[in-house]
Design a protein around this motif. Sequence first.
Motif, PDB file in Angstrom:
ATOM      1  N   GLY A 138      19.322  58.885  20.483  1.00 59.92           N
ATOM      2  CA  GLY A 138      20.406  58.569  19.545  1.00 59.92           C
ATOM      3  C   GLY A 138      21.758  58.378  20.199  1.00 59.92           C
ATOM      4  O   GLY A 138      22.772  58.229  19.510  1.00 59.92           O
ATOM      5  N   ILE A 139      21.785  58.357  21.520  1.00 62.39           N
ATOM      6  CA  ILE A 139      23.082  58.249  22.199  1.00 62.39           C
ATOM      7  C   ILE A 139      23.565  56.795  22.271  1.00 62.39           C
ATOM      8  O   ILE A 139      24.720  56.521  22.597  1.00 62.39           O
ATOM      9  CB  ILE A 139      22.996  58.896  23.612  1.00 62.39           C
ATOM     10  CG1 ILE A 139      24.381  59.295  24.111  1.00 62.39           C
ATOM     11  CG2 ILE A 139      22.323  57.983  24.605  1.00 62.39           C
ATOM     12  CD1 ILE A 139      24.380  60.189  25.325  1.00 62.39           C
ATOM     13  N   GLY A 140      22.645  55.862  21.955  1.00 65.98           N
ATOM     14  CA  GLY A 140      23.048  54.451  21.914  1.00 65.98           C
ATOM     15  C   GLY A 140      22.458  53.580  23.017  1.00 65.98           C
ATOM     16  O   GLY A 140      22.995  52.522  23.333  1.00 65.98           O
ATOM     17  N   LYS A 141      21.319  54.001  23.572  1.00 66.37           N
ATOM     18  CA  LYS A 141      20.709  53.254  24.693  1.00 66.37           C
ATOM     19  C   LYS A 141      20.234  51.870  24.242  1.00 66.37           C
ATOM     20  O   LYS A 141      20.597  50.857  24.847  1.00 66.37           O
ATOM     21  CB  LYS A 141      19.514  54.036  25.280  1.00 66.37           C
ATOM     22  CG  LYS A 141      19.876  55.393  25.823  1.00 66.37           C
ATOM     23  CD  LYS A 141      18.715  56.077  26.474  1.00 66.37           C
ATOM     24  CE  LYS A 141      17.633  56.536  25.512  1.00 66.37           C
ATOM     25  NZ  LYS A 141      18.046  57.606  24.596  1.00 66.37           N
ATOM     26  N   SER A 142      19.429  51.858  23.167  1.00 71.74           N
ATOM     27  CA  SER A 142      18.867  50.573  22.721  1.00 71.74           C
ATOM     28  C   SER A 142      19.977  49.640  22.278  1.00 71.74           C
ATOM     29  O   SER A 142      19.959  48.448  22.579  1.00 71.74           O
ATOM     30  CB  SER A 142      17.908  50.794  21.558  1.00 71.74           C
ATOM     31  OG  SER A 142      17.098  51.881  21.836  1.00 71.74           O
ATOM     32  N   THR A 143      20.957  50.200  21.574  1.00 74.70           N
ATOM     33  CA  THR A 143      22.059  49.363  21.070  1.00 74.70           C
ATOM     34  C   THR A 143      22.823  48.734  22.239  1.00 74.70           C
ATOM     35  O   THR A 143      23.180  47.559  22.203  1.00 74.70           O
ATOM     36  CB  THR A 143      23.015  50.214  20.208  1.00 74.70           C
ATOM     37  OG1 THR A 143      22.230  50.986  19.309  1.00 74.70           O
ATOM     38  CG2 THR A 143      23.979  49.363  19.443  1.00 74.70           C
ATOM     39  N   LYS A 194      29.165  55.616  23.243  1.00 76.24           N
ATOM     40  CA  LYS A 194      29.928  55.677  21.979  1.00 76.24           C
ATOM     41  C   LYS A 194      31.406  55.970  22.222  1.00 76.24           C
ATOM     42  O   LYS A 194      31.984  56.884  21.605  1.00 76.24           O
ATOM     43  CB  LYS A 194      29.317  56.727  21.044  1.00 76.24           C
ATOM     44  CG  LYS A 194      27.847  56.455  20.743  1.00 76.24           C
ATOM     45  CD  LYS A 194      27.306  57.364  19.689  1.00 76.24           C
ATOM     46  CE  LYS A 194      25.826  57.090  19.431  1.00 76.24           C
ATOM     47  NZ  LYS A 194      25.228  57.938  18.447  1.00 76.24           N
ATOM     48  N   ASP A 230      33.899  54.650  21.306  1.00 74.37           N
ATOM     49  CA  ASP A 230      34.802  54.451  20.160  1.00 74.37           C
ATOM     50  C   ASP A 230      35.057  55.760  19.417  1.00 74.37           C
ATOM     51  O   ASP A 230      35.929  55.839  18.558  1.00 74.37           O
ATOM     52  CB  ASP A 230      34.218  53.405  19.197  1.00 74.37           C
ATOM     53  CG  ASP A 230      32.812  53.755  18.758  1.00 74.37           C
ATOM     54  OD1 ASP A 230      32.048  54.249  19.613  1.00 74.37           O
ATOM     55  OD2 ASP A 230      32.469  53.549  17.588  1.00 74.37           O
ATOM     56  N   ARG A 275      31.866  47.094  15.861  1.00 71.66           N
ATOM     57  CA  ARG A 275      31.587  48.176  14.914  1.00 71.66           C
ATOM     58  C   ARG A 275      32.747  48.204  13.935  1.00 71.66           C
ATOM     59  O   ARG A 275      33.903  48.225  14.339  1.00 71.66           O
ATOM     60  CB  ARG A 275      31.478  49.525  15.628  1.00 71.66           C
ATOM     61  CG  ARG A 275      30.419  49.571  16.700  1.00 71.66           C
ATOM     62  CD  ARG A 275      30.172  50.992  17.160  1.00 71.66           C
ATOM     63  NE  ARG A 275      29.430  51.736  16.165  1.00 71.66           N
ATOM     64  CZ  ARG A 275      28.107  51.680  16.029  1.00 71.66           C
ATOM     65  NH1 ARG A 275      27.389  50.928  16.841  1.00 71.66           N
ATOM     66  NH2 ARG A 275      27.504  52.375  15.097  1.00 71.66           N
ATOM     67  N   VAL A 281      30.818  50.721  24.297  1.00 73.10           N
ATOM     68  CA  VAL A 281      30.538  50.704  22.862  1.00 73.10           C
ATOM     69  C   VAL A 281      29.452  49.655  22.670  1.00 73.10           C
ATOM     70  O   VAL A 281      29.497  48.602  23.297  1.00 73.10           O
ATOM     71  CB  VAL A 281      31.804  50.304  22.058  1.00 73.10           C
ATOM     72  CG1 VAL A 281      31.482  50.168  20.577  1.00 73.10           C
ATOM     73  CG2 VAL A 281      32.908  51.315  22.278  1.00 73.10           C
ATOM     74  N   GLY A 282      28.471  49.979  21.848  1.00 71.64           N
ATOM     75  CA  GLY A 282      27.413  49.013  21.573  1.00 71.64           C
ATOM     76  C   GLY A 282      27.344  48.778  20.079  1.00 71.64           C
ATOM     77  O   GLY A 282      27.788  49.617  19.283  1.00 71.64           O
TER      78      GLY A 282
END
Length: 406
Positions: A51-56, A184, A186, A253, A237-238
């Motif tokens: 959930g830390i934003g790897k895929s994004t 993340k 942001d 975002r 930021v993704g």
Amino acid sequence: ATPESTISEAAEIRCLDLKGFVGFSNLPQQLVKKIKRGGCTFNIMCVGETGIGKSTLMESLFNKSFDMEPCSHELNTVELRERQFEVEERDIVLKLSLVETAGFGDQLDKENSVRIISDFLDRQYEMYLQEELRVRRDMRVYQDTRIHVCIYFISPTGHGLKALDVYALKMLGKKVNIVPVIAKADTISKDELKRFKAKILDELRLNGISVYTFPEDDATAGEENATFNAVVPFAVVGSVDFVQKGDELVRARQYPWGIVEVENEEHCDFLKLRAALIRVNIAHLIDRTHSVLYEQYRSRRLRDLGVRDGDIGPGMMQAYQLRRNELLEQVKTKENQLKESFIEKVRLKEQELKVKEKEIQGKLEALRQDHSTVMRQLDDQLKRVEKERADFESAKQQFLSQKRKK
Ligand code: GDP
């Protein structure tokens, strides 16, 4: 040169466009040739909590939708999930392999979590080594799975690295090019981010952690690389969403107070990260993986296999075979020695058992003799008693008849 070759060379001259999307169509000619031959895959590993934003971030980096299943926090162990895909920029298709660490950060046993990743990295080196050592091999068509860069995601806590981060970065930093990013970004204010970056850099230094440094001694990219090094760890930021900005759609975002654009240098280091990894240093990352990191692994493994330092070089294969035969011979001799010593041990044990058996038989014989002596004595005693009884009986008869005559 013949007129034909001049024409074909001219046809190969590429017009570089620095605004190319991902940026790999601006790579050096030699690498582009390799990519076009299909002989080049860029392998990326993303390490960070669920959930830390790897895929994004990967979607944002390659402008591609992956439709990945979100990973659950309930995994019992770390799982490495690999995905291959291709990205096309102008007429160049780059093969990418993405490895994600599902379940990382959800486990109590941090050493085991990191070991799983470290073993995975070693396995890719080992496969390459085995291919190199094969007598008939063709490294040009070998599908290289060694990881060229590991993007390590740091939580935007503002408090510095967690114990798991320190341990993982320490262990993995020796095996792979690590590029740390603050995920993340942001969610953290500008001043806080500055302090957070300084704290992370301090902790990396204090813990002796080596992360990848963009080469500043490069004649063409030195200056640019210095600007990349100055922003490490990249604050990224993704987003998978696009927002209308004027007459263009931008990846961003959206918040009630405004938007955070992914590809805006004022908002985060995303563009710098993409340029640093793909446009400027993809060749260096691939090269360093081979000539430094894999080389360390190879030397260690060959030494384990018994190949000596002086053997490494053009004659390495012969030296390897020679040493292998020597080792096989040693193993055979050792096996024979073990077999002989085993047979000797069995022989001694048999002898010992035979002596014991004789002893027991002797004792049994003595017991038998004792028993028959006692039986004989009892027999004699019985006969004696029988005789005494008969004598007594006849004396008794005589006495009674004499008494009757009187
Ligand atoms: P992964 O499990 O590490 O692959 O995480 P995901 O990419 O699936 O992202 C998990 C959640 O975080 C999703 O809801 C994303 O929208 C959100 N997210 C991803 N990147 C960012 C970011 O840069 N900033 C913020 N605020 N949220 C993000």
